[in-house]
Scaffold this motif. Structure first.
Motif, PDB file in Angstrom:
ATOM      1  N   ARG A   1       0.803  -1.161  -0.063  1.00  0.00           N
ATOM      2  CA  ARG A   1       0.126  -0.061   0.101  1.00  0.00           C
ATOM      3  C   ARG A   1       0.877   1.179   0.129  1.00  0.00           C
ATOM      4  NH1 ARG A   1      -3.144   1.026   5.583  1.00  0.00           N
ATOM      5  NH2 ARG A   1      -0.692   1.433   5.983  1.00  0.00           N
ATOM      6  N   ASP A   2       1.703   1.388   0.787  1.00  0.00           N
ATOM      7  CA  ASP A   2       2.861   2.425   0.892  1.00  0.00           C
ATOM      8  C   ASP A   2       3.618   2.683  -0.545  1.00  0.00           C
ATOM      9  OD1 ASP A   2       2.094   2.606   3.599  1.00  0.00           O
ATOM     10  OD2 ASP A   2       3.796   1.822   4.454  1.00  0.00           O
ATOM     11  N   LEU A   3       3.847   1.622  -1.288  1.00  0.00           N
ATOM     12  CA  LEU A   3       4.613   1.771  -2.319  1.00  0.00           C
ATOM     13  C   LEU A   3       3.590   1.942  -3.526  1.00  0.00           C
ATOM     14  CD1 LEU A   3       7.309  -0.925  -2.435  1.00  0.00           C
ATOM     15  CD2 LEU A   3       7.553   1.423  -2.410  1.00  0.00           C
ATOM     16  N   LYS A   4       2.259   1.924  -3.491  1.00  0.00           N
ATOM     17  CA  LYS A   4       1.376   1.771  -4.376  1.00  0.00           C
ATOM     18  C   LYS A   4       1.538   0.751  -5.606  1.00  0.00           C
ATOM     19  CE  LYS A   4      -0.762   5.432  -3.038  1.00  0.00           C
ATOM     20  NZ  LYS A   4      -2.115   5.393  -2.634  1.00  0.00           N
ATOM     21  N   ALA A   5       2.012  -0.388  -4.783  1.00  0.00           N
ATOM     22  CA  ALA A   5       2.560  -1.728  -5.671  1.00  0.00           C
ATOM     23  C   ALA A   5       1.229  -2.540  -5.912  1.00  0.00           C
ATOM     24  CB  ALA A   5       3.686  -2.522  -4.610  1.00  0.00           C
TER      25      ALA A   5
ATOM     26  N   HIS B   1      11.610   2.332  -9.270  1.00  0.00           N
ATOM     27  CA  HIS B   1      12.533   1.643  -8.294  1.00  0.00           C
ATOM     28  C   HIS B   1      11.838   1.961  -6.868  1.00  0.00           C
ATOM     29  CE1 HIS B   1      16.015   0.964  -5.896  1.00  0.00           C
ATOM     30  NE2 HIS B   1      16.688   0.427  -6.821  1.00  0.00           N
ATOM     31  N   PRO B   2      11.859   0.976  -5.876  1.00  0.00           N
ATOM     32  CA  PRO B   2      11.058   1.005  -4.531  1.00  0.00           C
ATOM     33  C   PRO B   2      11.629   2.034  -3.799  1.00  0.00           C
ATOM     34  CG  PRO B   2      11.990  -0.890  -4.941  1.00  0.00           C
ATOM     35  CD  PRO B   2      12.311  -0.354  -6.288  1.00  0.00           C
ATOM     36  N   LEU B   3      13.089   2.232  -3.830  1.00  0.00           N
ATOM     37  CA  LEU B   3      13.902   3.072  -2.932  1.00  0.00           C
ATOM     38  C   LEU B   3      13.851   4.564  -3.129  1.00  0.00           C
ATOM     39  CD1 LEU B   3      16.688   0.497  -2.124  1.00  0.00           C
ATOM     40  CD2 LEU B   3      14.267   0.631  -0.991  1.00  0.00           C
TER      41      LEU B   3
ATOM     42  N   ARG C   1       7.348  10.170  -6.452  1.00  0.00           N
ATOM     43  CA  ARG C   1       6.559  11.164  -6.981  1.00  0.00           C
ATOM     44  C   ARG C   1       7.763  12.123  -8.028  1.00  0.00           C
ATOM     45  NH1 ARG C   1       5.414  13.686  -1.511  1.00  0.00           N
ATOM     46  NH2 ARG C   1       7.348  13.078  -1.105  1.00  0.00           N
ATOM     47  N   LYS C   2       8.921  11.340  -7.976  1.00  0.00           N
ATOM     48  CA  LYS C   2       9.889  12.162  -8.810  1.00  0.00           C
ATOM     49  C   LYS C   2      10.564  11.134  -9.658  1.00  0.00           C
ATOM     50  CE  LYS C   2      11.812  15.274  -5.100  1.00  0.00           C
ATOM     51  NZ  LYS C   2      12.878  15.545  -4.329  1.00  0.00           N
ATOM     52  N   VAL C   3      10.386   9.944  -9.644  1.00  0.00           N
ATOM     53  CA  VAL C   3      11.128   8.642 -10.447  1.00  0.00           C
ATOM     54  C   VAL C   3      10.394   8.715 -11.633  1.00  0.00           C
ATOM     55  CG1 VAL C   3      10.086   6.859  -9.524  1.00  0.00           C
ATOM     56  CG2 VAL C   3      12.132   6.443 -10.558  1.00  0.00           C
TER      57      VAL C   3
END
Length: 783
Positions: free
Chosen positions: A285-289, A307-309, A313-315
């Motif tokens: 949920r936090d990653l919107k995965a 990339h999860p790390l 909002r910028k990647v």
């Protein structure tokens, strides 16, 4: 899966994020053991668990797992006969209560939500309500033994409270009045578990008793006055009894836990697994995965992968595909363009998926199940082994090539870099050939132009690049598969102010084939951008058309629904009018019947029946949605000349003679030929021989049977048939009929009774004699 790749791709940071989301010691241990699986069935099972956790988190806020300590050491101690302390028993109590709460939660959830794996895990729980109640009653949250642990302990503690109260009351007398001036402070304190007062040294003999302590200066003595020594002794004795009773209770509780050591250990593991599932769902949920699909053929198709790390909002998200149409990708492009992070994104998302985690990509993304993931990324220089950067990379590549198999994934960053460009390019091509021969899938980044031609000419290999905006001189970080990267050094230099003649001389120094390659790439980029613009516009038009179609469909559905509602409403109103008219018509027919009796021959029986049929035809039936089953049944019920039919209004049989029009048939019903509406006719069953009941009436015409059998019919059907039968019997001028309703549940019998009471044409009615059916039949007489 080799440990080096987990460190290289920073999988440990994923574990670190998960460890912050678990609340149990067992869950934390499962996070620490998390590694990607190479078994496709196991990977899918783990993903199913995460999907279950995500559904529960979305709808119910997650599985209710409380914060739990590790009870493993306590269980080992009790297994060898040790007595557990209150803190250990409190930890076991929390596990038992969590098991009960989770089990009840999932039991209630079964009615609301279908899950893939969690209910199977629930079946592994062992709920121990009796042990839970006993421990919860005897031990509080902090591990203290409660007063309710035993009646003896309750009595002992009540006695202690009384003694303490008496002692304090007696000691408080010393803190007031004349005695107070002999004290350093007017208060009661405790030394060696006995109540004392702080007495000035010069007054030590005024109170007698025992000196238990003194201040650092010796000016204050902590004295137990003689008057309370006996009470303090009794308090001490009672306190010892309390400790002995507590020790006995702890021993009994430990003995009660001992038979369930294995079940409690299993419960702790399952609850920890639920905690782990919660953590995976929260991280997704936090990653919107999203949940990836698993490809048995090791096809990879990551849609809008991030990339999860990195900050989502910028990647810049990219689609990364591999394995289906091509086995190898050669990525070229400028430095800082995003090549390395794209490699790491592919590798880390693949590891996450094989570990049962959702991946930060759009839905319907696909991952493979690789036997191993290898990577040569970053500076491999080793001071300890006296290796240069090139040597370090080459040593790593040698290790990778030795461990390769056809189900591996290999990631090379700047393959062949760190040495002479010609030799480096040749080595890179040879290494890619070796990986290709093994059957493994590979993605390699490079600056060498020779590898662009390799990607173009080698089967199963495709070029890719990181897009660069020559207008802004900035990378866009977008991966372009199928388009090789080109050097932008000349354009960048010219835009930064380098003299044009210098740039032109530099161009003249490079080979013509390099110019041709760069020009070809530039043309490809132009064509791609034009196609992308056209695709975007076409997609926009398609979305507009789809939105318009959806609006029109919604409007049409609304119109159809409202039209049907209005038709039903109009038919309801028409039926209400017909019912009122039918009441009046029944009265008229009754009057006509009376006139016929008074003046025989003036009104014919068939005229009365035709009038009744016409009134019944006025009733409007509501439309029923058509479907294939109804159409087949309707076709079976189609009427033809010569068919045996049932006349519904009069519960009599007849034969079709001729179709008068679309809505009426001529029917031979006994000795009477009648024109009846099609809606009042029902085709007789083919296998049932047509039955004809004949009763003699005053006019000599055929009429319904004097007996109506309602047994075996549903209530609504029976009441409808009864109403029509009574009308037909009245028209036939019967004086008495018999209604057979049977005993059964009594519902139809009660319905018949209520109907006959309401019918004004009924003179009287009652149950039949015992030899004629008794209470299973009702005899009706008309006025």
């Amino acid at each position: 899966m080799n440990n080096k790749i987990l460190k290289t791709l920073e999988f440990d940071r994923i574990q670190g994020a998960l460890s912050q989301l678990v609340v149990t010691a067992s869950g934390s241990a499962q996070v620490a053991k998390l590694t990607p699986s190479t078994d496709a069935a196991e990977v899918q099972e783990w993903l199913d668990e995460t999907a279950d956790g995500a559904s529960i988190l979305r709808l119910q806020g997650g599985i209710p797992v409380a914060q739990l300590e590790n009870i493993g050491p306590a269980l080992k101690r009790v297994k060898i006969g040790a007595v557990l302390n209150g803190t250990e028993l409190a930890s076991i109590t929390r596990v038992l209560r969590t098991v009960s709460r989770v089990d009840q939660f999932l039991e209630d959830l079964k009615e609301k939500l279908d899950l893939r794996r969690v209910y199977d895990l629930q079946n592994q729980l062992t709920v121990l309500p009796a042990l839970e109640r006993r421990l919860y009653t005897a031990i509080d949250e902090e591990g203290n033994v409660t007063d309710e642990a035993s009646p003896e302990l309750h009595g002992i503690r009540a006695q202690i409270k009384r003694l303490e109260s008496d002692i304090r009351s007696r000691m408080d007398q010393y803190t007031r009045g004349n005695s107070a001036k002999m004290l350093s402070d007017p208060l009661v304190t405790i030394r060696d578990d006995r109540y004392v007062i702080p007495v000035k040294a010069e007054y030590r003999h005024q109170f007698g008793g025992v000196v238990h302590d003194q201040s650092a200066t010796g000016q204050t003595l902590f004295i137990e006055p003689q008057a309370v020594v006996d009470m303090n002794n009794r308090l001490r004795e009672t306190t010892i009894k309390e400790q002995q009773e507590i020790a006995r209770i702890l021993a009994d509780l430990s003995n009660a836990v001992a038979p369930y050591v294995d079940a409690l250990a299993a419960d702790e593991a399952v609850v920890g697994h639920f905690d782990f599932i919660n953590a995976k769902a929260k991280y997704a949920r936090d990653l919107k995965a999203t949940e990836p699909q698993v490809s048995a053929a090791n096809h990879v198709d990551l849609l809008a992968a991030r990339h999860p790390l990195l900050d989502r909002r910028k990647v810049v998200p990219n689609r990364i595909t591999l394995g289906e149409d091509y086995q190898a990708i050669v990525v070229t492009g400028p430095n800082t363009g995003g090549k390395t992070i794209t490699l790491k994104t592919l590798g880390l998302l693949q590891l996450m998926g094989q570990a049962g985690l959702f991946v930060p990509a759009e839905e319907n993304s696909v991952i493979g199940v690789f036997s191993n993931v290898f990577a040569d990324i970053g500076d491999e220089q080793s001071i300890e082994q006296n290796l240069s950067t090139f040597s370090g990379h080459m040593a790593n590549i040698v290790t990778i090539l030795q461990a390769l198999d056809q189900r591996a994934l290999v990631l090379f960053d700047e393959l062949g870099a760190g040495t002479d460009p010609q030799e480096g390019a040749a080595l890179a091509i040879a290494i890619l050939d070796e990986v290709g021969a093994s059957g493994a899938e590979v993605v390699a980044t490079t600056h060498y132009p020779e590898l662009k031609l390799y990607g173009y000419n080698t089967p199963g290999t495709i070029n890719a690049s990181m897009e660069f905006d020559s207008d802004t001189l900035q990378p866009t970080y977008r991966l372009l598969i199928g388009v090789p990267g080109r050097s932008n050094a000349f354009d960048i230099s010219r835009r930064l102010g380098l003299d044009g003649s210098v740039v032109d001389r530099a161009k003249a120094l490079i080979a013509d084939d390099s110019h041709d390659l760069n020009n070809m790439i530039a043309d490809l980029e132009s064509q791609r951008k034009a196609a992308e613009i056209e695709y975007t516009e076409t997609r926009r038009q398609l979305e507009d058309a789809q939105a318009l179609h959806d609006q029109l469909q919604s409007a049409f559905d609304t119109f159809t629904r409202e039209r049907d509602q209005q038709l039903d409403k109009a038919k309801d109103q028409a039926n209400a009018l017909v019912e009122k008219a039918q009441e009046k018509a029944d009265k008229i027919i009754k009057d006509l019947r009376a006139m016929q009796l008074a003046h025989p021959g003036t009104i014919k029986e068939d005229q009365l029946i035709a009038a009744k049929s016409g009134l019944n035809a006025l009733h409007q039936d509501k439309a029923v949605r058509q479907n294939k089953v109804l159409r087949r049944e309707k076709a079976k019920q189609a009427l033809h000349v010569g068919d045996a039919v049932r006349v519904l209004s009069y519960q009599n049989d007849g034969v079709l003679l001729e179709q008068v029009d679309a809505d009426h048939w001529d029917v031979q019903m006994g000795v009477i030929r009648m024109k009846l509406p099609t809606a009042d006719l029902e085709k007789a069953q083919a296998e049932a021989a047509p039955k004809r009941r004949i009763a003699t009436v005053s006019g000599g015409a055929s009429g319904p049977s004097t007996t109506l059998d309602l047994r075996g019919k549903r209530y609504e059907e029976a009441m409808t048939e009864l109403d029509r039968y009574i009308d037909a019997a009245l028209l036939a001028n019967y004086q008495q009929v018999t209604i057979i309703h049977g005993l059964g549940t009594g519902a139809i019998r009660n319905g018949v009774t209520q109907y006959l009471r309401r019918n004004k044409q009924v003179k009287k009615f009652g149950f039949a004699p015992q030899n004629a059916g008794g209470s299973g039949a009702t005899i009706v007489q008309f006025k």
